[in-house]
Design a protein around this motif. Structure first.
Motif, PDB file in Angstrom:
ATOM      1  N   ALA A 197       0.838  -1.209   0.000  1.00  0.00           N
ATOM      2  CA  ALA A 197       0.000   0.000   0.000  1.00  0.00           C
ATOM      3  C   ALA A 197       0.870   1.255   0.000  1.00  0.00           C
ATOM      4  CB  ALA A 197      -0.930  -0.009   1.207  1.00  0.00           C
ATOM      5  N   GLU A 198       1.936   1.246   0.792  1.00  0.00           N
ATOM      6  CA  GLU A 198       2.835   2.397   0.832  1.00  0.00           C
ATOM      7  C   GLU A 198       3.540   2.586  -0.511  1.00  0.00           C
ATOM      8  OE1 GLU A 198       6.433   4.219   3.599  1.00  0.00           O
ATOM      9  OE2 GLU A 198       6.062   2.070   3.615  1.00  0.00           O
ATOM     10  N   THR A 199       3.968   1.497  -1.127  1.00  0.00           N
ATOM     11  CA  THR A 199       4.612   1.567  -2.438  1.00  0.00           C
ATOM     12  C   THR A 199       3.700   2.232  -3.455  1.00  0.00           C
ATOM     13  OG1 THR A 199       5.940  -0.421  -2.036  1.00  0.00           O
ATOM     14  CG2 THR A 199       5.537   0.172  -4.337  1.00  0.00           C
ATOM     15  N   LEU A 200       2.448   1.809  -3.493  1.00  0.00           N
ATOM     16  CA  LEU A 200       1.498   2.356  -4.459  1.00  0.00           C
ATOM     17  C   LEU A 200       1.214   3.825  -4.177  1.00  0.00           C
ATOM     18  CD1 LEU A 200      -0.853  -0.746  -4.549  1.00  0.00           C
ATOM     19  CD2 LEU A 200       0.730  -0.017  -6.339  1.00  0.00           C
ATOM     20  N   ALA A 201       1.159   4.191  -2.914  1.00  0.00           N
ATOM     21  CA  ALA A 201       0.950   5.596  -2.564  1.00  0.00           C
ATOM     22  C   ALA A 201       2.130   6.462  -3.002  1.00  0.00           C
ATOM     23  CB  ALA A 201       0.732   5.727  -1.055  1.00  0.00           C
ATOM     24  N   LEU A 202       3.334   5.956  -2.792  1.00  0.00           N
ATOM     25  CA  LEU A 202       4.529   6.719  -3.162  1.00  0.00           C
ATOM     26  C   LEU A 202       4.671   6.861  -4.675  1.00  0.00           C
ATOM     27  CD1 LEU A 202       7.079   5.188  -0.633  1.00  0.00           C
ATOM     28  CD2 LEU A 202       6.057   7.469  -0.532  1.00  0.00           C
ATOM     29  N   ALA A 203       4.141   5.894  -5.424  1.00  0.00           N
ATOM     30  CA  ALA A 203       4.304   5.904  -6.883  1.00  0.00           C
ATOM     31  C   ALA A 203       3.203   6.650  -7.611  1.00  0.00           C
ATOM     32  CB  ALA A 203       4.357   4.462  -7.399  1.00  0.00           C
ATOM     33  N   HIS A 204       2.059   6.892  -6.974  1.00  0.00           N
ATOM     34  CA  HIS A 204       0.857   7.233  -7.734  1.00  0.00           C
ATOM     35  C   HIS A 204       0.945   8.560  -8.486  1.00  0.00           C
ATOM     36  CE1 HIS A 204      -0.311   9.947  -4.406  1.00  0.00           C
ATOM     37  NE2 HIS A 204      -1.264  10.414  -5.210  1.00  0.00           N
ATOM     38  N   ASP A 205       1.805   9.488  -8.055  1.00  0.00           N
ATOM     39  CA  ASP A 205       1.884  10.796  -8.707  1.00  0.00           C
ATOM     40  C   ASP A 205       3.203  11.027  -9.441  1.00  0.00           C
ATOM     41  OD1 ASP A 205      -0.606  11.806  -8.313  1.00  0.00           O
ATOM     42  OD2 ASP A 205      -0.088  13.174  -6.689  1.00  0.00           O
ATOM     43  N   LEU A 206       4.009  10.004  -9.619  1.00  0.00           N
ATOM     44  CA  LEU A 206       5.324  10.189 -10.236  1.00  0.00           C
ATOM     45  C   LEU A 206       5.235  10.771 -11.646  1.00  0.00           C
ATOM     46  CD1 LEU A 206       7.292   6.952  -9.232  1.00  0.00           C
ATOM     47  CD2 LEU A 206       7.505   9.241  -8.256  1.00  0.00           C
ATOM     48  N   GLY A 207       4.156  10.471 -12.363  1.00  0.00           N
ATOM     49  CA  GLY A 207       4.041  10.908 -13.753  1.00  0.00           C
ATOM     50  C   GLY A 207       3.448  12.277 -13.946  1.00  0.00           C
ATOM     51  N   HIS A 208       3.180  12.996 -12.861  1.00  0.00           N
ATOM     52  CA  HIS A 208       2.580  14.320 -13.011  1.00  0.00           C
ATOM     53  C   HIS A 208       3.555  15.304 -13.647  1.00  0.00           C
ATOM     54  CE1 HIS A 208      -1.515  14.937 -11.715  1.00  0.00           C
ATOM     55  NE2 HIS A 208      -1.353  14.015 -10.779  1.00  0.00           N
ATOM     56  N   THR A 209       3.001  16.180 -14.473  1.00  0.00           N
ATOM     57  CA  THR A 209       3.767  17.239 -15.123  1.00  0.00           C
ATOM     58  C   THR A 209       4.049  18.368 -14.138  1.00  0.00           C
ATOM     59  OG1 THR A 209       1.762  18.440 -15.716  1.00  0.00           O
ATOM     60  CG2 THR A 209       2.525  16.773 -17.280  1.00  0.00           C
ATOM     61  N   PRO A 210       4.879  19.352 -14.531  1.00  0.00           N
ATOM     62  CA  PRO A 210       4.918  20.580 -13.733  1.00  0.00           C
ATOM     63  C   PRO A 210       3.573  21.293 -13.811  1.00  0.00           C
ATOM     64  CG  PRO A 210       6.111  20.852 -15.809  1.00  0.00           C
ATOM     65  CD  PRO A 210       5.779  19.394 -15.682  1.00  0.00           C
ATOM     66  N   PHE A 211       3.291  22.121 -12.831  1.00  0.00           N
ATOM     67  CA  PHE A 211       2.085  22.958 -12.779  1.00  0.00           C
ATOM     68  C   PHE A 211       0.799  22.163 -12.565  1.00  0.00           C
ATOM     69  CE2 PHE A 211       4.960  24.994 -16.016  1.00  0.00           C
ATOM     70  CZ  PHE A 211       5.562  25.871 -15.135  1.00  0.00           C
ATOM     71  N   GLY A 212       0.882  20.984 -11.944  1.00  0.00           N
ATOM     72  CA  GLY A 212      -0.313  20.254 -11.552  1.00  0.00           C
ATOM     73  C   GLY A 212      -1.204  19.842 -12.711  1.00  0.00           C
TER      74      GLY A 212
END
Length: 334
Positions: free
Chosen positions: A92-107
């Protein structure tokens, strides 16, 4: 609360992991899911989250949340919920840490802008980009590109918001996910593990700042992790009352914060920066750094668009603004 002894029947068991695309020997003291977590924490993409927008750009103030602080909050909530439900905390922690890695700059404004620029090349989504980072763009090992995470970590990441294939769905599977699934099938037509569902719920709780005390429900006829995947609905979610509160808070946030004039002005600027940079890299790939330029094609070619999108998506807010200044300000140093 006393910690449950052992894992629930529906929990993902590390000793039953489906393994990695590139087989590796097991570690003497860390489970496969612990190793996945550690690889994410030590990745370049994870460090970049400290300078990526959650809602307000970094120079708006020192106390606003960034993608990194948000991610750490999601990880903490995921661990707490998983412990209460006797699920695997490490997954669960792994998935939480990974979930936003692909976000661009500026949200989300940056993602929408890059998706518009990539429309004729297959589009862009941060979920698809996260898988590209985990399986291709992170280069830390001589034997393979990516982090070579376990099947369970990759499955939970791509299905963060539920199945990607099912009857009634008219949207196509994002291209990088579809390509990876052909080599290493991720059961795109099923729900993910209970741990992945917890991470998705924790994401909602973190950015809504909700109390979790009575916000959970868990099915009790489920005897294995794969039965969770075969069900027709999630097993982890808010109670009816908490769902109503969640919807009300989302409506309030959209009206009073996400549509605030400061956010709107930042979003407008973000779209211009993304458009200008992408258009330049696509038309003049020689402006890309050498390690990126070597993987690009010619002007206006799909391969160049893909490389430009990867390069742009990896930028922090600060770097994107500085790069725009260097490339478009006549008097700026290059």
């Amino acid at each position: 609360m006393i910690r449950p002894i052992g894992l629930a029947p529906c929990a993902s068991k590390p000793e039953e992991s489906r393994g990695r695309l590139y087989p590796e020997a097991e570690h003497a003291v860390r489970s496969p899911f612990q190793r996945d977590r550690d690889r994410i924490i030590h990745s370049t993409a994870f460090r970049r989250l400290t300078h990526k927008t959650q809602v307000f750009v970094y120079h708006e103030g020192d106390h606003y949340r960034t993608r990194l602080t948000h991610t750490l909050e999601v990880a903490q909530i995921s661990r707490t919920i998983s412990r209460a439900l006797a699920l695997d905390e490490d997954l669960a922690e792994t998935l939480a840490l990974a979930h936003d890695l692909g976000h661009t700059p500026f949200g989300h404004a940056g993602e929408e802008a890059l998706n518009a620029e990539m429309a004729r090349f297959g589009g862009f989504s941060h979920n698809d980009q996260t898988l590209r980072i985990l399986t291709c763009l992170e280069r830390r090992y001589a034997e393979f590109d990516g982090l070579n995470l376990t099947w369970e970590s990759l499955e939970g990441t791509v299905k963060h918001n539920g199945p990607l294939l099912s009857s009634g769905m008219d949207r196509a599977v994002p291209p990088s996910i579809a390509e990876y699934d052909r080599r290493h099938p991720l059961w795109l037509d099923s729900f993910p593990s209970a741990e992945a569902q917890v991470a998705a719920l924790a994401d909602d709780i973190a950015y809504n700042n909700h109390d979790v005390d009575d916000g959970l429900r868990a099915g009790s006829a489920v005897r294995s992790a794969d039965e969770v995947r075969r069900l027709k609905a999630p097993v982890v979610g808010f109670s009816s009352e908490m769902s109503r509160n969640d919807r009300a808070l989302k409506e309030f946030l959209f009206e009073r914060m996400y549509r605030h004039h400061r956010v709107n002005r930042m979003s407008s600027k973000a779209r211009r920066v993304i458009h200008d940079l992408f258009s330049l890299y696509l038309a003049e790939p020689q402006c890309l750094p050498r390690e990126w330029r070597d993987n690009a094609g010619g002007p206006d070619e799909p391969q160049t668009a893909r490389v430009a999108a990867d390069y742009l998506a990896g930028m922090t807010d600060r770097f994107a603004l500085d790069e725009h200044h260097r490339l478009f300000d006549t008097y700026a140093r290059t």
